[in-house]
Scaffold this active site. Structure first.
Site, PDB file in Angstrom:
ATOM      1  N   SER A  78      34.052  40.880  31.808  1.00  0.00           N
ATOM      2  CA  SER A  78      32.990  41.861  32.005  1.00  0.00           C
ATOM      3  C   SER A  78      32.033  41.362  33.061  1.00  0.00           C
ATOM      4  O   SER A  78      32.065  40.198  33.461  1.00  0.00           O
ATOM      5  CB  SER A  78      32.245  42.107  30.704  1.00  0.00           C
ATOM      6  OG  SER A  78      31.401  41.004  30.445  1.00  0.00           O
ATOM      7  N   LYS A  79      31.203  42.261  33.486  1.00  0.00           N
ATOM      8  CA  LYS A  79      30.224  41.996  34.540  1.00  0.00           C
ATOM      9  C   LYS A  79      29.392  40.739  34.229  1.00  0.00           C
ATOM     10  O   LYS A  79      28.985  40.024  35.134  1.00  0.00           O
ATOM     11  CB  LYS A  79      29.320  43.227  34.642  1.00  0.00           C
ATOM     12  CG  LYS A  79      28.547  43.321  35.916  1.00  0.00           C
ATOM     13  CD  LYS A  79      29.199  44.275  36.903  1.00  0.00           C
ATOM     14  CE  LYS A  79      28.704  43.994  38.314  1.00  0.00           C
ATOM     15  NZ  LYS A  79      29.735  43.899  39.307  1.00  0.00           N
ATOM     16  N   ARG A  80      29.187  40.499  32.959  1.00  0.00           N
ATOM     17  CA  ARG A  80      28.354  39.366  32.578  1.00  0.00           C
ATOM     18  C   ARG A  80      28.885  38.030  33.072  1.00  0.00           C
ATOM     19  O   ARG A  80      28.154  37.098  33.310  1.00  0.00           O
ATOM     20  CB  ARG A  80      28.197  39.309  31.043  1.00  0.00           C
ATOM     21  CG  ARG A  80      26.985  40.062  30.533  1.00  0.00           C
ATOM     22  CD  ARG A  80      27.018  40.218  29.036  1.00  0.00           C
ATOM     23  NE  ARG A  80      27.978  41.225  28.609  1.00  0.00           N
ATOM     24  CZ  ARG A  80      28.942  41.022  27.733  1.00  0.00           C
ATOM     25  NH1 ARG A  80      29.102  39.854  27.171  1.00  0.00           N
ATOM     26  NH2 ARG A  80      29.771  42.003  27.407  1.00  0.00           N
ATOM     27  N   GLY A 127      30.310  37.452  35.869  1.00  0.00           N
ATOM     28  CA  GLY A 127      30.345  37.324  37.319  1.00  0.00           C
ATOM     29  C   GLY A 127      30.981  38.540  37.939  1.00  0.00           C
ATOM     30  O   GLY A 127      30.969  39.618  37.354  1.00  0.00           O
TER      31      GLY A 127
END
Ligand code: GLU
Length: 438
Positions: A211-213, A215
């Site tokens: 997920s975006k978290r 990177g």
């Protein structure tokens, strides 16, 4: 010889091309190329509120960057555009009408629903996951056309895969649960089912869904960080598939040759940046020097280095001197700035680490070094070793200021190679600036 496959990548243009999408596209492309078949791009834009032309364009440019070319589509002046579901609405309506006429579907206002028959075992052999079965009793009637006249995903995908003569549906494992509904529709329409292969989930190093978290999750972010398309291709190909332990670095063509759909594993694949960096470094190292130059050049320009003040040959051979240092083009650019300009060296180093009593030694050493008949790395090195022995001065004492004055860095490639590359005059200029010559 394996039969020619017809496969498709069917993104919804509701976001950028994510790693998962790039991965799915790549496996489809590999299977098409391996079998000498066709790879089709189909934009699933039936969610009118969330689909945009902008996302469609960025998905296509992401595919182009990865080198995943598609083989069919409306003419776009020399290349193919994508097929779009929004341009195929008649097909979905005609097919829905047929099912209504046959009593297999019914209308509810403007919507059309498929009547799920009870007691049917919906079974398929997934190329990756093996046998999967679901009883139809667990399913509610399937919406085919929504009241706004747009088809639903589960319905349109079947109509398109049939009329596009898709032989293998290769997509993410999140679609496994949709497959039984699609099987029902194939059977009701008396269409031959394609083969299904679901690809493993891609996890972050924390073993959670990528997920975006964690990177960058979109393909272009990697392009902008200086990763090469060939490395990204190589890296994505290794997620859920392996060409054997010793064979981790390969070109596109090699991958096409050895790829086997049946060797894809269902074990979740881990997106490991260290691995990507390693692969990228290997690809940069093996590159043709002028291709490598083209890759690094934009990053030098971004750093405002005087690229045009040097010949192409000099720039390319400077990168050769780096001998594989740097995992991304951006890093390579950062590690090599001193070849282009003396300015970054001055920013990093002021010569104050050299003590007054050392100066006479350095001056004597450089005086002799700069008068050598040939300015070649091997000669410079031999001379320095002999001089240090003869004069009883530690190598480090004379080599460290040399390295710092030429590169501004404590760690660099072989300093004699660097000196040869910079040339006698430029090296002398740098040494003189720090007052190390008499
Ligand atoms: N539009 C669907 C998606 O983006 C396609 C799934 C499929 O390949 O069937 O997930």
């Amino acid at each position: 010889m394996t039969e020619k496959a017809r496969v498709r990548f069917a993104p919804s243009p509701t976001g950028a091309l994510h790693i998962g999408g790039g991965h799915t596209a790549l496996f489809n492309w590999l299977w098409a190329r391996h079998t000498g078949g066709s790879f089709i791009l189909r934009i699933e834009d039936t969610d009118r509120a969330r689909s945009t032309k902008e996302f469609e364009d960025t998905i296509m440019s992401g595919l182009e960057w990865l080198g995943l070319d598609w083989d069919e589509g409306p003419d776009r002046g020399g290349s193919y555009g994508p097929y779009r579901q929004s341009e195929r609405l008649d097909l979905y309506h005609d097919t829905a009408d047929r099912l209504v006429k046959e009593g297999k579907a019914y209308r509810e206002g403007d919507a059309v629903l498929f009547r799920v028959p009870p007691g049917i075992a919906l079974r398929f052999d997934d190329v990756v996951y093996g046998s999967i079965e679901m009883m139809s009793d667990t399913l509610k009637d399937v919406v085919m056309i929504k009241s706004d006249g747009m088809p639903t995903y589960n319905y349109a995908v079947v109509v398109d895969d049939h009329f596009m003569e898709i032989t293998h549906v290769i997509r993410g494992e999140d679609h496994i649960s949709n497959t039984p509904k699609q099987l029902l529709l194939y059977d009701a329409l008396e269409w031959e089912r394609p083969a299904f292969g679901h690809l493993p989930m891609i996890l972050g190093t924390d073993k959670k869904k990528l997920s975006k978290r964690q990177g960058a999750t979109s393909v272009y972010e990697y392009r902008d960080m200086g990763y090469m398309p060939d490395s990204m291709f190589n890296f994505l190909a290794l997620l859920g598939w392996s060409a054997g332990e010793e064979n981790e670095i390969f070109s596109r063509n090699e991958a096409v040759e050895i790829f086997e759909l049946s060797r894809v594993t269902k074990r979740p694949a881990v997106f490991d940046m260290d691995k990507l960096n390693f692969i990228n470094q290997e690809h940069i190292r093996r590159m043709d020097p002028f291709d490598r130059l083209a890759l690094v050049e934009p990053f030098w320009r971004e750093m405002n280095l005087p690229v045009d003040a040097h010949s192409r040959e000099y720039l390319a051979s400077s990168l050769d001197v780096l001998a594989g240092r740097g995992q991304t083009a951006k890093q390579v650019a950062g590690y090599s700035d001193y070849f282009l300009s003396f300015e970054p060296v001055k920013e990093r180093y002021d010569g104050s680490d050299v003590k007054k009593e050392q100066l006479p030694i350095l001056r004597r050493f450089y005086g002799e070094l700069f008068s050598l008949p040939e300015w070649k790395a091997s000669d410079l090195e031999t001379f320095t070793r002999e001089w240090s022995e003869r004069e009883g001065v530690k190598m480090k004492e004379i080599a460290m200021p040399f390295r710092m004055a030429l590169t501004g860095m404590k760690v660099s490639p072989g300093i004699f190679e660097v000196a040869e590359q910079l040339g006698r005059e430029e090296s002398r200029r740098r040494i003189a600036h720090f007052g190390f010559t008499g």
